[in-house]
Motif scaffolding. Structure first.
Motif, PDB file in Angstrom:
ATOM      1  N   LEU A   1      48.206 -32.585  85.816  1.00  0.00           N
ATOM      2  CA  LEU A   1      49.571 -32.242  86.206  1.00  0.00           C
ATOM      3  C   LEU A   1      50.521 -33.408  85.937  1.00  0.00           C
ATOM      4  CD1 LEU A   1      51.660 -30.400  87.428  1.00  0.00           C
ATOM      5  CD2 LEU A   1      50.877 -31.080  89.716  1.00  0.00           C
ATOM      6  N   VAL A   2      50.090 -34.623  86.286  1.00  0.00           N
ATOM      7  CA  VAL A   2      50.934 -35.800  86.043  1.00  0.00           C
ATOM      8  C   VAL A   2      51.230 -35.941  84.555  1.00  0.00           C
ATOM      9  CG1 VAL A   2      51.053 -38.317  86.169  1.00  0.00           C
ATOM     10  CG2 VAL A   2      50.139 -37.024  88.100  1.00  0.00           C
ATOM     11  N   MET A   3      50.212 -35.796  83.711  1.00  0.00           N
ATOM     12  CA  MET A   3      50.410 -35.959  82.277  1.00  0.00           C
ATOM     13  C   MET A   3      51.261 -34.844  81.691  1.00  0.00           C
ATOM     14  SD  MET A   3      49.358 -38.687  81.107  1.00  0.00           S
ATOM     15  CE  MET A   3      48.890 -39.971  82.253  1.00  0.00           C
ATOM     16  N   ALA A   4      51.066 -33.611  82.161  1.00  0.00           N
ATOM     17  CA  ALA A   4      51.877 -32.498  81.669  1.00  0.00           C
ATOM     18  C   ALA A   4      53.355 -32.745  81.974  1.00  0.00           C
ATOM     19  CB  ALA A   4      51.411 -31.187  82.299  1.00  0.00           C
ATOM     20  N   GLU A   5      53.641 -33.167  83.193  1.00  0.00           N
ATOM     21  CA  GLU A   5      55.030 -33.467  83.572  1.00  0.00           C
ATOM     22  C   GLU A   5      55.597 -34.604  82.726  1.00  0.00           C
ATOM     23  OE1 GLU A   5      55.446 -32.293  88.304  1.00  0.00           O
ATOM     24  OE2 GLU A   5      55.206 -34.387  87.712  1.00  0.00           O
ATOM     25  N   ALA A   6      54.805 -35.651  82.540  1.00  0.00           N
ATOM     26  CA  ALA A   6      55.272 -36.824  81.803  1.00  0.00           C
ATOM     27  C   ALA A   6      55.568 -36.490  80.347  1.00  0.00           C
ATOM     28  CB  ALA A   6      54.230 -37.941  81.887  1.00  0.00           C
ATOM     29  N   LEU A   7      54.710 -35.677  79.741  1.00  0.00           N
ATOM     30  CA  LEU A   7      54.920 -35.307  78.342  1.00  0.00           C
ATOM     31  C   LEU A   7      56.147 -34.415  78.168  1.00  0.00           C
ATOM     32  CD1 LEU A   7      51.222 -34.711  77.261  1.00  0.00           C
ATOM     33  CD2 LEU A   7      52.763 -36.485  76.382  1.00  0.00           C
ATOM     34  N   LEU A   8      56.342 -33.497  79.097  1.00  0.00           N
ATOM     35  CA  LEU A   8      57.537 -32.652  79.037  1.00  0.00           C
ATOM     36  C   LEU A   8      58.806 -33.493  79.156  1.00  0.00           C
ATOM     37  CD1 LEU A   8      56.391 -29.643  81.247  1.00  0.00           C
ATOM     38  CD2 LEU A   8      56.874 -29.576  78.797  1.00  0.00           C
ATOM     39  N   ALA A   9      58.780 -34.475  80.046  1.00  0.00           N
ATOM     40  CA  ALA A   9      59.953 -35.336  80.233  1.00  0.00           C
ATOM     41  C   ALA A   9      60.178 -36.238  79.025  1.00  0.00           C
ATOM     42  CB  ALA A   9      59.772 -36.186  81.491  1.00  0.00           C
ATOM     43  N   ALA A  10      59.089 -36.671  78.398  1.00  0.00           N
ATOM     44  CA  ALA A  10      59.205 -37.596  77.267  1.00  0.00           C
ATOM     45  C   ALA A  10      59.726 -36.919  76.012  1.00  0.00           C
ATOM     46  CB  ALA A  10      57.845 -38.237  76.984  1.00  0.00           C
TER      47      ALA A  10
ATOM     48  N   ALA B   1      59.724 -30.545  72.475  1.00  0.00           N
ATOM     49  CA  ALA B   1      58.400 -30.270  71.904  1.00  0.00           C
ATOM     50  C   ALA B   1      57.892 -28.900  72.323  1.00  0.00           C
ATOM     51  CB  ALA B   1      57.414 -31.347  72.335  1.00  0.00           C
ATOM     52  N   ARG B   2      57.218 -28.238  71.391  1.00  0.00           N
ATOM     53  CA  ARG B   2      56.600 -26.945  71.678  1.00  0.00           C
ATOM     54  C   ARG B   2      55.214 -27.148  72.285  1.00  0.00           C
ATOM     55  NH1 ARG B   2      58.297 -26.764  66.551  1.00  0.00           N
ATOM     56  NH2 ARG B   2      56.145 -26.767  65.772  1.00  0.00           N
ATOM     57  N   GLU B   3      54.696 -26.084  72.882  1.00  0.00           N
ATOM     58  CA  GLU B   3      53.379 -26.173  73.523  1.00  0.00           C
ATOM     59  C   GLU B   3      52.315 -26.628  72.535  1.00  0.00           C
ATOM     60  OE1 GLU B   3      49.389 -25.017  74.658  1.00  0.00           O
ATOM     61  OE2 GLU B   3      50.555 -24.174  72.997  1.00  0.00           O
ATOM     62  N   GLY B   4      52.372 -26.119  71.315  1.00  0.00           N
ATOM     63  CA  GLY B   4      51.382 -26.491  70.313  1.00  0.00           C
ATOM     64  C   GLY B   4      51.433 -27.960  69.940  1.00  0.00           C
ATOM     65  N   GLN B   5      52.590 -28.586  70.102  1.00  0.00           N
ATOM     66  CA  GLN B   5      52.723 -30.021  69.849  1.00  0.00           C
ATOM     67  C   GLN B   5      52.271 -30.834  71.056  1.00  0.00           C
ATOM     68  OE1 GLN B   5      56.996 -29.557  68.977  1.00  0.00           O
ATOM     69  NE2 GLN B   5      56.609 -30.490  66.967  1.00  0.00           N
ATOM     70  N   LEU B   6      52.529 -30.310  72.243  1.00  0.00           N
ATOM     71  CA  LEU B   6      52.205 -31.050  73.464  1.00  0.00           C
ATOM     72  C   LEU B   6      50.708 -31.046  73.773  1.00  0.00           C
ATOM     73  CD1 LEU B   6      55.121 -29.782  75.723  1.00  0.00           C
ATOM     74  CD2 LEU B   6      54.869 -32.085  74.787  1.00  0.00           C
ATOM     75  N   ALA B   7      50.033 -29.937  73.455  1.00  0.00           N
ATOM     76  CA  ALA B   7      48.626 -29.788  73.840  1.00  0.00           C
ATOM     77  C   ALA B   7      47.732 -30.908  73.308  1.00  0.00           C
ATOM     78  CB  ALA B   7      48.101 -28.426  73.399  1.00  0.00           C
ATOM     79  N   PRO B   8      47.798 -31.278  72.013  1.00  0.00           N
ATOM     80  CA  PRO B   8      46.918 -32.355  71.547  1.00  0.00           C
ATOM     81  C   PRO B   8      47.268 -33.711  72.156  1.00  0.00           C
ATOM     82  CG  PRO B   8      48.393 -31.629  69.786  1.00  0.00           C
ATOM     83  CD  PRO B   8      48.501 -30.631  70.889  1.00  0.00           C
ATOM     84  N   ARG B   9      48.531 -33.940  72.449  1.00  0.00           N
ATOM     85  CA  ARG B   9      48.924 -35.201  73.096  1.00  0.00           C
ATOM     86  C   ARG B   9      48.341 -35.244  74.513  1.00  0.00           C
ATOM     87  NH1 ARG B   9      55.407 -34.808  71.703  1.00  0.00           N
ATOM     88  NH2 ARG B   9      55.124 -33.975  69.586  1.00  0.00           N
ATOM     89  N   PHE B  10      48.453 -34.110  75.190  1.00  0.00           N
ATOM     90  CA  PHE B  10      47.891 -33.996  76.539  1.00  0.00           C
ATOM     91  C   PHE B  10      46.391 -34.284  76.515  1.00  0.00           C
ATOM     92  CE2 PHE B  10      45.654 -31.428  79.674  1.00  0.00           C
ATOM     93  CZ  PHE B  10      46.290 -31.765  80.858  1.00  0.00           C
ATOM     94  N   ASN B  11      45.690 -33.644  75.589  1.00  0.00           N
ATOM     95  CA  ASN B  11      44.236 -33.836  75.505  1.00  0.00           C
ATOM     96  C   ASN B  11      43.874 -35.289  75.241  1.00  0.00           C
ATOM     97  OD1 ASN B  11      43.759 -31.113  75.945  1.00  0.00           O
ATOM     98  ND2 ASN B  11      43.775 -30.602  73.770  1.00  0.00           N
ATOM     99  N   ALA B  12      44.667 -35.964  74.419  1.00  0.00           N
ATOM    100  CA  ALA B  12      44.399 -37.369  74.110  1.00  0.00           C
ATOM    101  C   ALA B  12      44.556 -38.254  75.339  1.00  0.00           C
ATOM    102  CB  ALA B  12      45.339 -37.850  72.995  1.00  0.00           C
ATOM    103  N   LEU B  13      45.477 -37.901  76.217  1.00  0.00           N
ATOM    104  CA  LEU B  13      45.764 -38.736  77.382  1.00  0.00           C
ATOM    105  C   LEU B  13      44.810 -38.499  78.548  1.00  0.00           C
ATOM    106  CD1 LEU B  13      49.653 -38.505  77.270  1.00  0.00           C
ATOM    107  CD2 LEU B  13      48.290 -40.589  76.931  1.00  0.00           C
ATOM    108  N   VAL B  14      44.211 -37.306  78.622  1.00  0.00           N
ATOM    109  CA  VAL B  14      43.346 -37.009  79.772  1.00  0.00           C
ATOM    110  C   VAL B  14      41.866 -37.015  79.416  1.00  0.00           C
ATOM    111  CG1 VAL B  14      45.156 -35.616  80.847  1.00  0.00           C
ATOM    112  CG2 VAL B  14      43.402 -34.481  79.462  1.00  0.00           C
TER     113      VAL B  14
ATOM    114  N   GLU C   1      50.076 -40.328  69.709  1.00  0.00           N
ATOM    115  CA  GLU C   1      50.460 -39.841  68.386  1.00  0.00           C
ATOM    116  C   GLU C   1      51.112 -38.460  68.489  1.00  0.00           C
ATOM    117  OE1 GLU C   1      50.284 -41.335  65.488  1.00  0.00           O
ATOM    118  OE2 GLU C   1      49.369 -43.160  66.291  1.00  0.00           O
ATOM    119  N   PRO C   2      52.161 -38.211  67.683  1.00  0.00           N
ATOM    120  CA  PRO C   2      52.780 -36.876  67.686  1.00  0.00           C
ATOM    121  C   PRO C   2      51.758 -35.775  67.405  1.00  0.00           C
ATOM    122  CG  PRO C   2      54.162 -38.428  66.501  1.00  0.00           C
ATOM    123  CD  PRO C   2      52.869 -39.148  66.808  1.00  0.00           C
TER     124      PRO C   2
END
Length: 229
Positions: free
Chosen positions: A54-63, A67-80, A152-153
């Motif tokens: 949840l923390v990472m999802a919020e942070a990525l949306l704010a950053a 960005a679309r969901e398809g762009q955010l998902a791999p970044r999220f996976n990399a961070l968690v 990474e984007p």
């Protein structure tokens, strides 16, 4: 419950003063030594994984508001992913205070990627249960630091990227196999080979099979893309 000198020092490195010290003790207690009277960290790990997400999802949306969901998902996976959690755990010396059974001690449990990653998630949950979501979020954002800004984007892990490369060329998924193992039991080194249906392959070695697989996949993908295939 009073914390040991080791855990008091770790608490300082963590930057959170526990009102309920037993939560921290549970967070660093591995299943290999847990008992009915000494609960292990597995339930906390389960919760911490969700808090971190949840923390990472919020942070990525704010950053990146656009960005679309398809762009955010791999970044999220990399961070968690476990590797990232384990890297953060090493930075704060979490492995030094883990409570492990004899078998895990003898096989280098304090350095194991998955074990460190799980314990890091348990520590996050212990802060959440001790002081609430805002405290847990502040802790995660501080410990993850600029990893969020530097992700990474296109942060797909190498195995996923290689599989997608193969699928785009009507190939079956890449095959992974353990090609060798060396080193002592407490610090093994695994060599993994990945092979594509066209016969191309690559090998990489690391302290865990998971990391070796990622390294081999990255190596092969770079080779294929470099050859313009």
């Amino acid at each position: 419950m009073r914390l040991s000198a080791e855990l008091l020092a770790f608490q300082g490195r963590l930057g959170h003063q526990f009102r309920k010290p037993d939560l921290l003790t549970r967070a660093v207690t591995h299943a290999s030594i847990g008992t009915a009277t000494r609960p292990d960290n597995q339930r906390l790990e389960f919760l911490g994984d969700r808090v971190l997400g949840l923390v990472m999802a919020e942070a990525l949306l704010a950053a990146d508001p656009g960005a679309r969901e398809g762009q955010l998902a791999p970044r999220f996976n990399a961070l968690v992913r476990k590797e990232t959690c384990a890297a953060v755990a090493r930075e704060i010396g979490l492995g030094d205070v883990l409570k492990l059974g004899r078998s895990e001690m003898l096989t280098g449990g304090r350095r194991k990627e998955a074990l460190l990653g799980d314990a890091m998630e348990a520590v996050i949950a212990s802060v959440y249960q001790d002081a609430g979501f805002e405290a847990a979020r502040a802790l995660v954002l501080r410990l993850w630091g600029d990893r969020i800004a530097r992700v990474e984007p296109d942060a797909r892990d190498a195995k996923t990227a290689l599989q997608e490369w193969a699928q785009a060329r009507a190939m079956p998924p890449p095959a992974y196999e353990e090609a060798g193992r060396s080193g002592p039991d407490h610090a093994p080194m695994f060599t993994v080979r990945v092979t594509l249906a066209n016969g191309a392959s690559a090998e990489a070695a690391a302290g865990s099979k998971r990391v070796a697989e990622q390294a081999a996949a990255r190596m092969l993908l770079e080779r294929m893309e470099g050859a313009g295939l």
